[in-house]
Motif scaffolding. Structure first.
Motif, PDB file in Angstrom:
ATOM      1  N   LYS A  61       0.905  -1.063  -0.260  1.00 32.14           N
ATOM      2  CA  LYS A  61       0.145  -0.212   0.115  1.00 32.14           C
ATOM      3  C   LYS A  61       0.971   1.535  -0.223  1.00 32.14           C
ATOM      4  CE  LYS A  61      -3.987  -2.098   1.913  1.00 32.14           C
ATOM      5  NZ  LYS A  61      -4.777  -2.010   3.132  1.00 32.14           N
ATOM      6  N   ASN A  62       2.092   0.738   0.687  1.00 33.55           N
ATOM      7  CA  ASN A  62       2.763   2.044   0.720  1.00 33.55           C
ATOM      8  C   ASN A  62       3.694   2.559  -0.252  1.00 33.55           C
ATOM      9  OD1 ASN A  62       5.172   0.057   1.036  1.00 33.55           O
ATOM     10  ND2 ASN A  62       5.616   1.092   2.709  1.00 33.55           N
ATOM     11  N   GLY A  63       3.524   1.238  -1.307  1.00 26.47           N
ATOM     12  CA  GLY A  63       4.011   1.873  -3.008  1.00 26.47           C
ATOM     13  C   GLY A  63       5.288   1.260  -2.968  1.00 26.47           C
ATOM     14  N   LYS A  64       5.823   0.306  -1.935  1.00 22.13           N
ATOM     15  CA  LYS A  64       7.037  -0.334  -1.962  1.00 22.13           C
ATOM     16  C   LYS A  64       6.994  -1.521  -2.062  1.00 22.13           C
ATOM     17  CE  LYS A  64       9.585   1.737   0.789  1.00 22.13           C
ATOM     18  NZ  LYS A  64      11.376   2.163   1.038  1.00 22.13           N
ATOM     19  N   CYS A  65       8.406  -2.529  -3.206  1.00 21.63           N
ATOM     20  CA  CYS A  65       7.741  -3.494  -3.946  1.00 21.63           C
ATOM     21  C   CYS A  65       8.677  -4.542  -3.169  1.00 21.63           C
ATOM     22  CB  CYS A  65       8.686  -3.627  -4.973  1.00 21.63           C
ATOM     23  SG  CYS A  65       8.194  -1.795  -6.064  1.00 21.63           S
ATOM     24  N   TYR A  66       7.803  -5.615  -3.225  1.00 23.38           N
ATOM     25  CA  TYR A  66       8.652  -6.891  -2.408  1.00 23.38           C
ATOM     26  C   TYR A  66       7.460  -8.770  -3.648  1.00 23.38           C
ATOM     27  CZ  TYR A  66       3.292  -8.024  -0.391  1.00 23.38           C
ATOM     28  OH  TYR A  66       2.395  -7.820  -0.460  1.00 23.38           O
ATOM     29  N   PHE A  67       9.075  -8.963  -2.575  1.00 23.88           N
ATOM     30  CA  PHE A  67       7.899 -10.623  -3.341  1.00 23.88           C
ATOM     31  C   PHE A  67       7.869 -11.537  -2.545  1.00 23.88           C
ATOM     32  CE2 PHE A  67      12.767 -10.773  -3.495  1.00 23.88           C
ATOM     33  CZ  PHE A  67      12.377 -12.448  -2.702  1.00 23.88           C
ATOM     34  N   ASN A  68       6.851 -12.832  -2.927  1.00 22.49           N
ATOM     35  CA  ASN A  68       6.856 -13.819  -2.105  1.00 22.49           C
ATOM     36  C   ASN A  68       7.109 -15.589  -2.873  1.00 22.49           C
ATOM     37  OD1 ASN A  68       5.589 -12.863   0.477  1.00 22.49           O
ATOM     38  ND2 ASN A  68       3.319 -13.036  -0.717  1.00 22.49           N
ATOM     39  N   LEU A  69       7.761 -16.132  -2.078  1.00 22.20           N
ATOM     40  CA  LEU A  69       8.530 -16.843  -3.238  1.00 22.20           C
ATOM     41  C   LEU A  69       7.734 -18.661  -2.647  1.00 22.20           C
ATOM     42  CD1 LEU A  69      11.023 -18.466  -4.851  1.00 22.20           C
ATOM     43  CD2 LEU A  69      11.732 -18.948  -2.581  1.00 22.20           C
ATOM     44  N   ILE A  70       6.856 -18.736  -3.236  1.00 20.56           N
ATOM     45  CA  ILE A  70       5.801 -20.139  -3.482  1.00 20.56           C
ATOM     46  C   ILE A  70       6.443 -21.442  -3.866  1.00 20.56           C
ATOM     47  CG2 ILE A  70       3.457 -20.633  -4.193  1.00 20.56           C
ATOM     48  CD1 ILE A  70       3.573 -17.651  -3.111  1.00 20.56           C
ATOM     49  N   ALA A  71       6.357 -22.217  -2.585  1.00 21.29           N
ATOM     50  CA  ALA A  71       6.446 -23.600  -2.949  1.00 21.29           C
ATOM     51  C   ALA A  71       5.853 -24.513  -3.861  1.00 21.29           C
ATOM     52  CB  ALA A  71       6.433 -24.459  -1.720  1.00 21.29           C
ATOM     53  N   ALA A  72       5.758 -25.441  -4.265  1.00 22.22           N
ATOM     54  CA  ALA A  72       5.372 -26.369  -5.571  1.00 22.22           C
ATOM     55  C   ALA A  72       4.120 -26.689  -4.656  1.00 22.22           C
ATOM     56  CB  ALA A  72       6.005 -27.836  -5.305  1.00 22.22           C
ATOM     57  N   ASN A  73       4.103 -26.828  -3.949  1.00 22.33           N
ATOM     58  CA  ASN A  73       2.090 -26.793  -2.869  1.00 22.33           C
ATOM     59  C   ASN A  73       1.431 -25.624  -3.004  1.00 22.33           C
ATOM     60  OD1 ASN A  73       3.413 -25.609  -1.099  1.00 22.33           O
ATOM     61  ND2 ASN A  73       3.507 -27.313   0.298  1.00 22.33           N
ATOM     62  N   LYS A  74       2.316 -24.770  -3.553  1.00 18.67           N
ATOM     63  CA  LYS A  74       0.909 -23.713  -3.870  1.00 18.67           C
ATOM     64  C   LYS A  74       1.337 -21.925  -2.519  1.00 18.67           C
ATOM     65  CE  LYS A  74       0.604 -24.416  -7.604  1.00 18.67           C
ATOM     66  NZ  LYS A  74       1.530 -24.050  -8.947  1.00 18.67           N
ATOM     67  N   LYS A  75       2.082 -23.106  -0.858  1.00 11.55           N
ATOM     68  CA  LYS A  75       2.464 -22.314   0.302  1.00 11.55           C
ATOM     69  C   LYS A  75       3.595 -21.694   0.109  1.00 11.55           C
ATOM     70  CE  LYS A  75       0.031 -25.584   3.147  1.00 11.55           C
ATOM     71  NZ  LYS A  75      -0.279 -26.101   4.378  1.00 11.55           N
ATOM     72  N   ILE A  76       3.371 -20.136   0.849  1.00 10.11           N
ATOM     73  CA  ILE A  76       4.523 -19.033   0.691  1.00 10.11           C
ATOM     74  C   ILE A  76       5.413 -19.834   1.784  1.00 10.11           C
ATOM     75  CG2 ILE A  76       5.076 -16.934   2.290  1.00 10.11           C
ATOM     76  CD1 ILE A  76       1.838 -16.269   0.542  1.00 10.11           C
ATOM     77  N   VAL A  77       6.561 -19.708   0.836  1.00 13.16           N
ATOM     78  CA  VAL A  77       8.002 -20.194   1.751  1.00 13.16           C
ATOM     79  C   VAL A  77       8.473 -18.997   2.804  1.00 13.16           C
ATOM     80  CG1 VAL A  77      10.171 -21.269   1.261  1.00 13.16           C
ATOM     81  CG2 VAL A  77       8.034 -21.802   0.027  1.00 13.16           C
ATOM     82  N   GLY A  78       8.949 -18.031   1.664  1.00 14.42           N
ATOM     83  CA  GLY A  78       9.035 -16.969   2.922  1.00 14.42           C
ATOM     84  C   GLY A  78       8.810 -15.088   2.450  1.00 14.42           C
ATOM     85  N   GLY A  79       8.733 -14.253   2.563  1.00 17.00           N
ATOM     86  CA  GLY A  79       8.963 -12.781   1.788  1.00 17.00           C
ATOM     87  C   GLY A  79       9.500 -12.684   1.659  1.00 17.00           C
ATOM     88  N   SER A  80      10.223 -11.158   1.480  1.00 19.55           N
ATOM     89  CA  SER A  80      10.991 -10.706   0.987  1.00 19.55           C
ATOM     90  C   SER A  80      11.114  -9.271   2.019  1.00 19.55           C
ATOM     91  CB  SER A  80      11.017  -9.751  -0.744  1.00 19.55           C
ATOM     92  OG  SER A  80      10.074  -9.221  -0.352  1.00 19.55           O
ATOM     93  N   GLN A  81      11.911  -7.942   2.255  1.00 21.36           N
ATOM     94  CA  GLN A  81      11.792  -7.323   3.144  1.00 21.36           C
ATOM     95  C   GLN A  81      10.888  -5.949   1.727  1.00 21.36           C
ATOM     96  OE1 GLN A  81      12.878  -7.200   6.071  1.00 21.36           O
ATOM     97  NE2 GLN A  81      12.829  -8.836   5.232  1.00 21.36           N
ATOM     98  N   ARG A  82      10.689  -4.929   2.015  1.00 20.07           N
ATOM     99  CA  ARG A  82      10.168  -3.992   1.191  1.00 20.07           C
ATOM    100  C   ARG A  82      11.220  -3.202   0.727  1.00 20.07           C
ATOM    101  NH1 ARG A  82       6.261  -6.927   2.784  1.00 20.07           N
ATOM    102  NH2 ARG A  82       4.674  -6.734   3.229  1.00 20.07           N
ATOM    103  N   TYR A  83      11.383  -3.094  -0.690  1.00 18.60           N
ATOM    104  CA  TYR A  83      11.872  -2.363  -1.341  1.00 18.60           C
ATOM    105  C   TYR A  83      11.496  -0.894  -2.440  1.00 18.60           C
ATOM    106  CZ  TYR A  83      14.367  -6.813  -0.811  1.00 18.60           C
ATOM    107  OH  TYR A  83      15.379  -7.718  -0.490  1.00 18.60           O
ATOM    108  N   ALA A  84      11.999   0.173  -2.700  1.00 18.77           N
ATOM    109  CA  ALA A  84      12.164   1.030  -3.106  1.00 18.77           C
ATOM    110  C   ALA A  84      11.354   0.671  -4.549  1.00 18.77           C
ATOM    111  CB  ALA A  84      12.548   1.904  -3.213  1.00 18.77           C
ATOM    112  N   THR A  85      11.842   0.468  -5.145  1.00 12.81           N
ATOM    113  CA  THR A  85      11.960   0.120  -6.098  1.00 12.81           C
ATOM    114  C   THR A  85      12.025  -1.611  -7.070  1.00 12.81           C
ATOM    115  OG1 THR A  85      14.082  -0.050  -7.499  1.00 12.81           O
ATOM    116  CG2 THR A  85      13.236   1.635  -7.340  1.00 12.81           C
ATOM    117  N   GLU A  86      11.363  -2.213  -8.330  1.00  3.98           N
ATOM    118  CA  GLU A  86      11.236  -3.425  -8.376  1.00  3.98           C
ATOM    119  C   GLU A  86      12.657  -3.914  -8.795  1.00  3.98           C
ATOM    120  OE1 GLU A  86       8.544  -6.553 -11.821  1.00  3.98           O
ATOM    121  OE2 GLU A  86       8.050  -4.367 -11.047  1.00  3.98           O
TER     122      GLU A  86
END
Length: 87
Positions: A61-86
Motif C-alpha cells: 500500500k505504501n508503494g514499496k515492492c516485495y515478493f513472496n516465494l511460493i513452493a510447489a504446493n502453492k504455500k508461501i515459503v517466505g517473503g522479502s523485505q520491502r524495496y523502493a523499486t522493483e
C-alpha cells in the motif's frame, strides 16, 4: 548468501532468514513448529528460487515492492523485505 535459522522467543516457532553477503535480510520465512520444518523450508527456497515462476511479485500500500516465494504446493515459503523499486 547464507541462511540463519532461529527460534522466536515470542511464539516458540522456528524461522529462517536468507541474508546477502552484506548481512541484509533478503527473505524471511513463515513460522515452523520444529527445526526440521525450518530446514525443509530452506531446501524449498534453494529449489524454488531457481524458478522465476515461483516468485509472486507485489506492491504494498505504501508503494514499496516485495515478493513472496511460493513452493510447489502453492504455500508461501517466505517473503522479502520491502524495496523502493522493483529492480
Amino acid at each position: 548468501m547464507k541462511f540463519e535459522i532461529f527460534k522466536s522467543s515470542k511464539n516458540k516457532q522456528f524461522y529462517f532468514n536468507l541474508k546477502a553477503r552484506n548481512g541484509q535480510v533478503i527473505l524471511t520465512s513463515e513460522g515452523y513448529t520444529n527445526m526440521s520444518g525450518a530446514k525443509a523450508g530452506v531446501k524449498s527456497v534453494v529449489t524454488n528460487s531457481k524458478k522465476g515462476t515461483q516468485f509472486d511479485r507485489k506492491v504494498a500500500k505504501n508503494g514499496k515492492c516485495y515478493f513472496n516465494l511460493i513452493a510447489a504446493n502453492k504455500k508461501i515459503v517466505g517473503g522479502s523485505q520491502r524495496y523502493a523499486t522493483e529492480a
